[in-house]
Motif scaffolding. Structure first.
Motif: not given
Length: 873
Positions: A61-69
């Motif tokens: 748990g604890g995941w949230f959307p991320a942007t790469v780069p």
């Protein structure tokens, strides 16, 4: 004909050919972006235990959307988990982010076709910074530098379908301290732990920037999938370039996974005129270099801005096996010769850049990172800031060594605009570790970055570091025990005059290397013997008057500066009304990173002008103060040509909204200094200067040919009454500074000139009927100048793509600032001096309607910023 000439003639084919098309088939290199599906989460602690584990964290748990780069700060901001880091004093409230560990995760979808290829590589162009990479539950690497590309063979680790990729970033300072603890010398040298990992040190705060020690995949991530061979790099080595001919060697570095019989071809040229040649070679497993000697007759040369055009030659390399293309790659460059001339002369040893045989006076500014969060920098921001440099008659920027190596886009724009780059390697102010691992690490970094960037014609110098050489005796280093002091100096020499110098000589041999800025390359200096480049901080840090610049014997000035506040609209972006009560409120001080900088601005303000009447006036007057001070320095350095051959003021840009030394604020708004720079960096500058009891009128020319013109001098009072007027024809020497007129001030005595505080000298230079440079000179210190209140009249009319605003005043109005309140606008000029009765027209472009512009138009002159009872203006 010699053997070398015969071989060059043999390989230079003149058969025009179109660029080769990509052959169909599965054998071509395929690049698979890994820029979607990422998530991130905060780890329970600093992440050190998780990063040292053989397997990824097991918590759920604890995941949230991320942007790469991207980076974790921007991910938190985008997901609404933190407020705007730049607003008010939020910086202090967000320091917890740096102290936490973070884990990034995505899924790599591997198809049967992908796994059937001979090579599958996982590539990260930039990881910030120390981290551990896990693939399908197995630890595969622990990168420790944000300045290198990381490439891993993962074919054997992938399976068909979804593959779990995770990256654990421990708290950066914890990671750095863990490395420092392994250095037996660390407890004696007291080297700052943050230097033990290769991370942009400005992230930990600077005297113009906030502390946001971030983490993340800050450059693109992807899979490279290929068979037989791929192209690693193309280097267009310029062995000899003149107006008559260019002798090039186009080196193609290829990596082969097996012995391969291949056809390697190059197509090259300028514009539509393309030439082609090819070779059949047998590639051995591993690295291979295939070189094409090329000679171009009467090449079109690349010049710095102001000296000629910037044509770019293109080179296309194709590698084929049995008619199928394995890989193709493009490179481009401008053809020029670059020399850093270091010759003995009557002042010591010269420091001047000679491009295509022309000694170029470097005019420009130092560039810092464009944002505290690199992935927030847009193409538009790069273009605006660098175009602004060119528009202000700059021909050089210095990329400062406490940030990061820039994107290709930055260098491409510099190439296009003719902006030379004085390029620091990314070592800023900190004493560097001397461990063997560190030395190997920085050698790999230098080789990667120089290889990546060496085709850019704008790069004219590789410089080892920013101010690290000076640290030999700074911050208590001079008081270290002799054996420790000797050790850190040995490490310094090994790294910056050994490892990095030899790497540059091997990788980019045509471009000069310099060990540090500032530096004299270890020569002993005296007042009579000067060498190398200098950072002059006698003004500001030393508290000296601006006139001190005129006493300096420097050969090349790569830093000098003075602070100002940004304009009100920028201040309003991070403050509430109560924060704008004065410059010493907590929020205003939070956006001043140079300690007691606000007080220092105030002290200089009182010294030169007096106390502004209110907050808004202080902002405006601070910009005029900054511009006037740097004008003194820049014109003095230009007048000293050829003794001094460079003026780079600190600094061009900002990474957040702040009181700083910049000439352009974080939002791209020009300060007064940027407008002044366009005048004091003009290609031909008239520069009047009082020397003893004489008014000397200099003309400084960057032109390569003599210029005929008319030099005009008017000495008048502030109501426009002429006290003395002269006009003379002049032939202006090329690439030179020279006094063209001298006027003993005693000649003005008795000619209504008793009150020098009410006089101004106006110098104009006219060429072909056009006034190309105008400059004013006063005869008393700034605080004694008795400026009258000026009632400036305005008229606004629609013209072409914008509006013309015409300004006029019956008396002298100094540093007249045109603004439009909350409306955004761009100005052809601003902070202008209005002579009595003369008009000045400023072209304005804005998306606002004409009636709105008229309603919010405001004009401020220097006299307006001070109360009537203050005799400072």
């Amino acid at each position: 004909m010699g053997l070398g000439q015969l071989l060059r003639w043999f390989f230079v084919c003149v058969i025009a050919a179109p660029l080769p098309s990509l052959a169909a088939g599965v054998s071509h290199l395929e690049r698979v972006p890994l820029n979607v599906g990422w998530t991130v989460r905060q780890l329970p602690d600093d992440g050190m235990a998780e990063s040292q584990s053989a397997t990824p964290p097991s918590l759920d748990g604890g995941w949230f959307p991320a942007t790469v780069p991207g980076d974790v700060h921007l991910d938190l901001l985008k997901n609404g988990k933190i407020p705007d880091p730049f607003y008010r004093d939020n910086e202090a409230k967000l320091q917890w982010i740096e102290k936490a560990g973070w884990e990034y995760r995505t899924t790599i979808d591997a198809t049967k076709a992908t796994l059937a290829r001979e090579n599958v590589e996982l590539v990260f162009d930039g990881l910030d910074t120390a981290c551990t990479v896990f693939l399908n539950g197995q630890r595969i690497a622990s990168p420790d530098s944000m300045f290198q590309q990381w490439r891993f063979d993962v074919k054997a680790r992938l399976h068909e379908g979804g593959n779990d990729l995770r990256i654990v970033f421990p708290a950066p300072m914890k990671a750095a301290e863990a490395v420092a603890e392994k250095d037996p010398w660390h407890s004696r040298t007291h080297t700052d732990p943050k230097g033990y990992i290769r991370k942009a040190v400005y992230e930990f705060g600077w005297d113009w920037g906030p502390r946001f020690g971030t983490s993340g995949v800050f450059r693109p991530a992807y899979l490279d999938v290929w068979d037989s061979a791929r192209i690693k790099d193309i280097f267009v080595e310029q062995e000899g370039v003149t107006a008559t001919s260019a002798h090039l060697d186009v080196h193609t570095d290829l990596l082969a996974s097996k012995e391969t019989k291949a056809n390697v071809s190059v197509t090259y040229g300028l514009g539509a005129e393309q030439l082609h040649m090819d070779r059949v070679v047998t590639l051995a497993p591993g690295s291979n270099r295939i070189s094409f000697p090329i000679e171009i007759a009467h090449p079109q040369l690349w010049f710095p801005s102001g000296y000629g055009a910037q044509p770019i030659y293109h080179f296309h390399i194709s590698v084929k096996e049995d008619g199928h293309e394995l890989d193709a790659k493009d490179a481009k460059t401008g053809l020029r010769s670059v020399v850093l001339r270091r010759e003995l002369d009557k002042w010591g040893r010269s420091f001047e850049f000679v491009v295509n045989g022309i000694p170029v006076f470097a005019k420009g500014a130092d560039v810092i990172p464009f944002d505290s969060f690199p992935n927030r920098v847009t193409s538009e921001k790069y273009r605006h800031i660098l175009q602004s440099a060119k528009d202000a008659n700059m021909n050089m920027v210095r990329l400062w060594g406490g940030g990061y190596y820039e994107t290709e886009e930055f260098y491409d724009i510099c190439d296009e605009l003719g902006l030379m780059v004085f390029h620091d390697l990314m070592f800023g102010n900190n004493w560097q570790p001397g461990t063997y691992d560190f030395k190997q690490n920085i050698e790999r970094e230098a080789e990667y970055q120089m290889t990546r960037l060496r085709n850019h014609p704008s790069i004219v110098l590789w410089d080892g570091n920013n101010e690290t050489e000076d640290l030999r005796d700074w911050n208590g280093n001079g008081q270290l025990p002799p054996n420790v002091h000797e050790r850190i100096w040995e490490d310094y020499l090994t790294e910056f005059s050994g490892i990095l110098a030899r790497t540059e000589a091997r990788v980019d041999p045509e471009i000069p290397y310099w060990p540090s800025t500032p530096s004299a390359d270890y020569e002993e200096l005296t007042d009579a013997y000067q060498s190398g480049d200098n950072h002059d901080w006698t003004v500001w840090h030393g508290g000296a008057d601006f006139a001190e610049y005129e006493k300096r014997p420097w050969r090349f000035v790569s830093e000098y500066g003075f602070q100002s506040f940004p304009e009100m609209k920028t201040i309003e972006s991070f403050t509430l009304p109560e924060d704008r009560a004065n410059i010493f409120t907590p929020v205003m001080k939070a956006h001043q990173k140079n300690g007691d900088g606000n007080r220092l601005i105030q002290e200089y303000m009182k010294r030169y002008f007096g106390e502004p009447k209110d907050f808004a006036s202080f902002l405006y007057a601070s910009q005029v103060l900054q511009a006037e001070g740097i004008k003194v320095g820049a014109e003095s350095f230009r007048r000293k040509r050829p003794e001094t051959m460079g003026s780079l003021f600190w600094q061009l840009n900002d990474c957040w909204p702040v009181a700083s030394w910049s000439s352009i604020d974080y939002y791209g708004r020009w300060k007064a200094l940027q407008y002044y720079a366009r005048r004091f960096y003009a290609p031909v500058l008239v520069s009047p200067h009082v020397e003893g009891g004489t008014l000397a009128i200099y003309v400084v020319s960057d032109k390569t040919a003599a210029v005929d013109g008319t030099l005009r001098l008017r000495i008048m009072n502030f109501s426009g009454q002429i006290i003395k007027e002269t006009s003379q024809a002049v032939k202006i020497d090329p690439l030179a500074s020279k006094v063209y007129q001298q006027l003993p001030l005693i000649e003005l005595s008795g000619a209504n000139a008793a009150d020098w505080s009410g006089l101004v000298g106006v110098t104009d230079l006219v060429v072909d009927g056009e006034k190309i440079s105008t400059n004013l000179v006063y005869f008393v210190p700034s605080k004694q100048i008795k400026l009258p209140h000026a009632s400036v009249t305005t008229s606004l009319t629609k013209v072409g793509d914008g509006y013309n605003v015409t300004l006029q005043a019956p008396v002298l109005a100094r540093s007249v600032y045109l603004s439009f309140g909350e409306l955004d606008a761009e100005f052809s000029d601003n902070y202008v001096d209005l002579l009595p009765g003369e008009t000045k027209t400023i072209h304005v472009t804005s998306k606002a309607k004409m009636e709105d512009l008229k309603a919010q138009m405001k004009v401020t002159s220097l006299a307006d910023a001070f109360s009537a009872n203050v005799a400072a203006n």
